[in-house]
Design an enzyme around this catalytic site. Structure first.
Site, mmCIF file in Angstrom:
data_model
loop_
_atom_site.group_PDB
_atom_site.id
_atom_site.type_symbol
_atom_site.label_atom_id
_atom_site.label_comp_id
_atom_site.label_asym_id
_atom_site.label_seq_id
_atom_site.Cartn_x
_atom_site.Cartn_y
_atom_site.Cartn_z
ATOM 1 N N CYS A 37 -59.231 -15.160 -17.242
ATOM 2 C CA CYS A 37 -58.010 -14.972 -16.963
ATOM 3 C C CYS A 37 -57.280 -13.911 -17.441
ATOM 4 C CB CYS A 37 -57.405 -15.829 -16.177
ATOM 5 S SG CYS A 37 -56.063 -15.464 -15.153
ATOM 6 N N LEU A 38 -57.212 -12.413 -17.296
ATOM 7 C CA LEU A 38 -56.344 -11.917 -18.067
ATOM 8 C C LEU A 38 -55.541 -12.007 -18.616
ATOM 9 C CD1 LEU A 38 -57.166 -8.179 -16.399
ATOM 10 C CD2 LEU A 38 -58.109 -9.448 -18.691
ATOM 11 N N GLN A 71 -49.829 -10.625 -11.613
ATOM 12 C CA GLN A 71 -50.119 -10.440 -13.150
ATOM 13 C C GLN A 71 -49.423 -8.996 -13.860
ATOM 14 O OE1 GLN A 71 -54.193 -10.550 -12.622
ATOM 15 N NE2 GLN A 71 -54.159 -11.198 -14.183
ATOM 16 N N GLY A 113 -61.199 -7.546 -11.708
ATOM 17 C CA GLY A 113 -59.731 -7.791 -11.000
ATOM 18 C C GLY A 113 -58.808 -7.409 -11.380
ATOM 19 N N HIS A 148 -54.053 -15.785 -7.734
ATOM 20 C CA HIS A 148 -53.089 -14.579 -8.034
ATOM 21 C C HIS A 148 -51.584 -14.865 -7.147
ATOM 22 C CE1 HIS A 148 -54.091 -15.131 -12.276
ATOM 23 N NE2 HIS A 148 -55.339 -14.584 -12.031
ATOM 24 N N HIS A 159 -60.666 -15.737 -6.984
ATOM 25 C CA HIS A 159 -59.379 -15.898 -8.200
ATOM 26 C C HIS A 159 -58.617 -14.512 -7.676
ATOM 27 C CE1 HIS A 159 -59.441 -16.158 -12.575
ATOM 28 N NE2 HIS A 159 -58.350 -14.713 -12.246
ATOM 29 N N GLU A 160 -58.151 -13.523 -7.483
ATOM 30 C CA GLU A 160 -57.079 -12.771 -7.224
ATOM 31 C C GLU A 160 -56.574 -13.015 -6.186
ATOM 32 O OE1 GLU A 160 -56.876 -10.562 -9.584
ATOM 33 O OE2 GLU A 160 -58.954 -11.078 -10.587
#
Length: 192
Positions: A106-107, A50, A45, A152, A148-149
């Site tokens: 997480c990236l 991000q 995702g 953000h 999760h996304e």
């Protein structure tokens, strides 16, 4: 084009993101770049903050996870076949079910993984990449990735769901990320 991932500590990751209209500049190009960036970074995702855009947009490919599970593991998530979707202007309508733990990463926060408790399912209202209105319920791992996304685009991070003791235990790792002292195999942008 592969875009750099914004690292923990950058203020864009804490912004409440804005809805967009179909006239958003170069939206289709942005979506293509987000998919390419997500896959190049081995993500499932990716949210617009991000990549340094404070807009309510994220992409999810939970099919990768579901397809990697064996039959027994897959049985733990009935009704979840995974999705590969674009979510624009998403807003949670409701959540349901017991909270369950899953090890998230997480990236934007590389090298940090922790168990996070989230509800079993969520109902989401959003528009797709063609700005067609949708309302859908997601469960299992797919719901997990969407939660999760979604965090953000609301200016939250998975670490915000951790207990204070856990947060203290990873404080050094988070400080290293802010300082750019982290090695990853994708390009990152650090806040100065």
């Amino acid at each position: 084009m592969i875009l750099p991932i914004v690292a923990y500590g950058h203020p864009v990751l804490r912004k409440m993101c804005e809805d967009i209209t179909p006239e958003y500049p170069k939206l289709q190009e942005l979506l293509a770049n987000m998919w390419e960036t997500m896959y190049a970074s081995s993500g499932v995702g990716l949210a617009a903050p991000q990549i340094n855009r404070p807009i309510r947009l994220f992409v999810v490919d939970s099919e990768q996870i579901i397809n990697s599970l064996d039959e027994e593991e897959r049985a733990e998530y009935p009704g979840d076949n995974g999705v590969k979707q674009v979510f624009i202007n998403a807003h949670i309508v409701e959540t349901a079910g017991d909270e369950w733990a899953y090890n998230e990463g997480c990236l934007s926060i590389p090298k940090v993984r922790e168990d996070v408790y989230r509800p079993e399912s969520l109902r989401l209202r959003y528009v797709d990449e063609n700005f067609q209105p949708r309302e859908q319920t997601f469960t299992g791992i797919t719901a997990r990735v969407i939660f999760h996304e979604y965090d953000h685009i609301d200016g939250k991070l998975f670490i915000d769901h951790l207990k204070p003791l856990k947060r203290r235990m990873i404080k050094g790792k988070l400080e290293d990320i802010v300082k750019g002292k982290v090695s990853v195999d994708y390009k990152m942008v650090f806040h100065k």
